[in-house]
Write an enzyme that holds these catalytic residues in place. Structure first.
Site, PDB file in Angstrom:
ATOM      1  N   HIS A 120       3.433  -5.095  -5.485  1.00  0.00           N
ATOM      2  CA  HIS A 120       2.978  -4.189  -4.246  1.00  0.00           C
ATOM      3  C   HIS A 120       3.889  -4.957  -2.991  1.00  0.00           C
ATOM      4  CE1 HIS A 120       0.912  -2.106  -1.606  1.00  0.00           C
ATOM      5  NE2 HIS A 120       1.048  -0.658  -1.639  1.00  0.00           N
ATOM      6  N   ARG A 143       2.627   1.188   6.396  1.00  0.00           N
ATOM      7  CA  ARG A 143       3.235   1.494   7.041  1.00  0.00           C
ATOM      8  C   ARG A 143       3.918   3.119   7.058  1.00  0.00           C
ATOM      9  NH1 ARG A 143       6.593  -0.183   2.109  1.00  0.00           N
ATOM     10  NH2 ARG A 143       4.146  -0.357   0.997  1.00  0.00           N
TER      11      ARG A 143
END
Lengths: 541, 234
Positions: free
Chosen positions: A318, A338
């Protein structure tokens, strides 16, 4: 609180923020992506892999940490176990109880099967609860299962098994509804419209969320439903071996009571393997977002029973694991940060990758920024990472967005005096997910009769890289299918006599290729984080 | 690096141990030789398995937190909290009504709350537990669902309630009732399910499945991307 020496870099992030709001990083073309992956993605470090010397996947490469366990020695002596004298006798045994196991158990129960769940930790203490961002389903008018299919295939570099992807995208909307019928609280507008967000590699807004506690919300509802349905379960009782019968069909499993170390024999007509991931093997030394029990047990058990594995050479790192403060090293900073608009920036406050590329691309770009370009930010404990500029979110979407959409993240950093509404977050890739696993068909069936599997312990649906929100989706899509079909199979199957012969054969094979003496016992069950001090006599784990 | 940090004294089940500053309660236990079986789950603050109680050498007041999230401090007295049983009402969600009366009939002990606020002081997520208990008493299921949303179901509130209430299980019932009965239906979701069942997308998916990889790559690269930022973000 950040140490004083980082202030200069934080100021640069602040100074460039308004300019960056208007600045779009271009998405990389296919050649650019491939070059980036080959040079920087951990999957491409050849020295980290080894070819398997025994079993169905002999000759296939896999990380050495997993290879050791797949070629491991059984924890039991087959001669001392009589599988014909079970402690439990059921139709369907579900091994592991995260989202996939819970779904399988509920559907098998619905089909009228006698179900037993067994789990290594408590019911529901699984990676599912740590899934924050959401669950994908193409249900908005400008979206379609076909677009979801294309996004998923592209994210997985077109290596995904198409039939599995088809089932994933087709079942998705009905899974969202199923969960809501059970009482899951989705984020919605007052008129009922789902509040959906984009993620890395999705071309539409398709993520259904429950604040940033999506997986927790899904799991706590399913766990409650298991209790309402009075489905039997054993906790702290991981499986250490499967049992086959003389026809080569699944006949149950041997469990171990982690506290008393007693073995427990379960006779079952069908087994659904839903043991989840691998993060606690710390592939290549990476920290992980995974729960304490994520040690690839299901892969080991299924492999020894003759099940084929696929894509075992690819892991997901990740992009945004926390690296500061030390207390939360490797823990997940959800992609939703994000998704809501936060950019990734280097020590000078410059963007270096489009923040919503698929995960393997973003992770590789961060590694390049830190290792090759030397534009990362060092922590006092020797980690290096980049900034995730969370305060931008409130500038883009209005004050209060971060508090409303990311309560778990705000809470986690506030404990350490970091206010993510005002200060950026330091991140570096962390081991998150195993893309591969047990090979299944669209109903979750493996090549071993009576053995079904669903969730992270399976492979194929994500190809070589999973998209955000496709993992929680996979749990419910394939968990439900596997549970239903396992119950139907259990009704129809003609049972043979249970034996531990396959374990004997396995040990003979290990001896023949000459690795038995060099390999540990497996499955691993739990990682060992205990500090050893001198003079301490302790039995090997 | 951990070895260079300043050492502090903590007490595990009364035994004095020295650990480097900056560990969590969980990693401090492991540093001191304890191998966890119970009391350890996601190790990231989401599962509630490591709910723990502690106090300090010269301060008897009990404090509550998650062992995987809380940093150790000098003179902490740590224990491991064993399994704690709690009441959970069994019900068939499909046969319930989303009313305060129903919640009260499944969790009748709610009326025993005398407002001591121990539950709120206990919650490691800093939720207003006593407030949502009183919302439940008033039958305001929506408020319970909202205020309790970040609950990890660690069980500390129930463990400490002098009246034996189980706020975390009661709140889960309210959230399930809210999700099942009180949120407006998503028309677009219903429509999409009907469309899929009618086979509306079969041809599209079939065509993509048959498309050669090179062409599929082209389609993927050229697909139109919806802007991540919604037009009408509230």
């Amino acid at each position: 609180m950040y140490p004083a020496y980082l202030e200069e870099s934080i100021h640069l992030v602040e100074d460039t923020r308004v300019r960056r709001l208007l600045e779009t990083m271009p998405s990389l073309d296919e050649m650019g992506k491939n070059a980036l992956l080959k040079l920087y993605h951990p999957d491409y470090i050849e020295a980290s892999m080894r070819q398997l010397q025994a079993g169905v996947n002999k000759g296939d490469s896999t990380p050495v940490e997993l290879a050791d366990l797949l070629e491991g020695n059984s924890r039991i002596n087959p001669d001392t176990i009589d599988p014909s004298k079970p402690d439990h006798n059921v139709d369907v045994l579900v091994i592991g109880c995260g989202g996939a196991g819970a779904s399988a158990a509920l559907l098998a129960n619905e089909e009228g099967a006698r179900v037993l769940i067994t789990t290594k930790l408590r019911m529901g203490d699984a990676n599912t609860v740590g899934a924050q961002a959401g669950t994908q389903a193409a249900d908005r008018p400008n979206d379609s299962p076909a677009i979801h299919y294309l996004d998923t295939m592209g994210g997985g570099h077109f290596d995904n098994i198409p039939e599995l992807v088809e089932v994933l995208v087709r079942d998705a909307p009905s899974v969202i509804k199923w969960l809501e019928q059970l009482g899951v609280n989705w984020d919605k507008a007052p008129d009922g419209t789902m509040h959906e967000l984009s993620g890395g590699g999705t071309s539409r807004r398709r993520l259904h969320s429950a604040r940033d506690y999506t997986g927790l919300e899904e799991m706590r509802v399913l766990r409650d439903e298991l209790r309402n349905k009075k489905i039997d379960y054993l906790e702290f009782a991981p499986a250490v071996e499967l049992i086959l019968d003389d026809r080569g069909q699944i006949a149950g499993a041997v469990l171990i009571n982690l506290e008393t170390e007693e073995l427990v024999i379960v006779r079952a007509r069908a087994v659904v393997m839903t043991t989840g991931g691998i993060g606690r093997l710390h592939i290549q030394g990476f920290p992980t977002t995974n729960h304490y029990g994520a040690t690839a047990d299901g892969l080991v058990l299924a492999y020894r029973a003759g099940a084929e594995l696929v894509f075992i050479d690819t892991m997901q790192y990740h992009p945004t694991g926390a690296i500061y403060p030390l207390q939360i090293l490797g823990q997940l900073v959800t992609e939703k940060v994000r998704t809501l608009g936060a950019q990734l920036v280097n020590i000078s406050g410059e963007q270096f990758v489009m923040s919503l590329e698929p995960r393997d691309i973003v992770a590789s770009a961060i590694i390049r920024e830190c290792r090759e370009r030397q534009l990362g930010i060092g922590t006092p404990t020797g980690e290096t990472g980049v900034w995730l500029d969370s305060p931008m979110i409130d500038m883009i979407r209005g004050e209060g967005t971060i508090a409303r959409e990311l309560p778990a993240m705000v809470r986690q950093f506030r404990r350490h005096d970091i206010d993510i509404t005002r200060q950026p977050i330091l991140v570096y890739p962390t081991l998150h997910y195993q893309n591969g696993g047990i090979k299944i068909d669209t109903e979750g069936a493996t090549n071993v009769p009576g053995l079904y599997a669903a969730g992270e312990c399976t492979g194929g649906v994500h190809g070589r890289n999973r998209l955000i929100g496709n993992s929680t989706l996979e749990l419910f899509v394939f968990g439900r299918r596997a549970g239903r079909v396992a119950a139907q199979y259990a009704k129809a199957v003609k049972r043979g006599s249970p034996t531990m012969e396959h374990v004997r054969r396995w040990q003979q094979e290990l001896a023949k290729v000459g690795v038995a003496g060099q390999r540990p016992v497996s499955p691993r069950l739990l990682p060992d984080y205990v500090r050893r001090t001198h003079g301490q006599a302790r039995q090997a784990a | 690096m951990a070895e260079q940090a300043r050492l502090i004294d903590i007490y595990i089940m009364g035994r004095r141990c020295q650990v480097p500053e900056g560990l969590t309660i969980l990693t401090a236990l492991e540093y001191c030789g304890y191998r966890m079986i119970r009391g350890c789950g996601c190790r990231a603050g989401f599962c509630g398995a490591c709910a723990t109680i502690y106090n300090f050498k010269n301060d008897p007041q009990l404090r509550y937190d998650l062992a995987c999230q809380k940093t150790v401090e000098p003179d902490m007295y740590l224990v491991q909290v064993p399994f704690f049983p709690a009441v959970k009402a069994l019900y068939d969600l499909e046969k319930l009504e989303a009313t305060g009366g129903k919640v009260l009939s499944l969790y009748p002990d709610l009326v025993k709350c005398f407002g001591c606020n121990t539950c709120t002081k206990t919650c490691p997520q800093e939720l207003e537990v006593m407030w949502f208990v009183s919302d439940a008493l008033r039958g305001d299921i929506r408020e319970v669902a909202d205020k309790s949303f970040d609950c990890l179901m660690c069980g500390l509130c129930a463990a400490r309630c002098p009246q034996g209430l189980v706020p975390y299980n009661m709140a889960l019932l309210c959230r399930r009732l809210y999700g099942r009965y009180l949120t407006p239906v998503s028309e677009h979701l219903e429509e999409r399910i009907t469309e899929i069942e009618a086979g509306k997308f079969d041809a599209d998916i079939e065509e993509l499945k048959k498309t050669a990889e090179k062409e599929l790559r082209r389609k993927y690269t050229e697909r139109d991307m919806e802007p991540a930022l919604e037009q009408h973000w509230e």
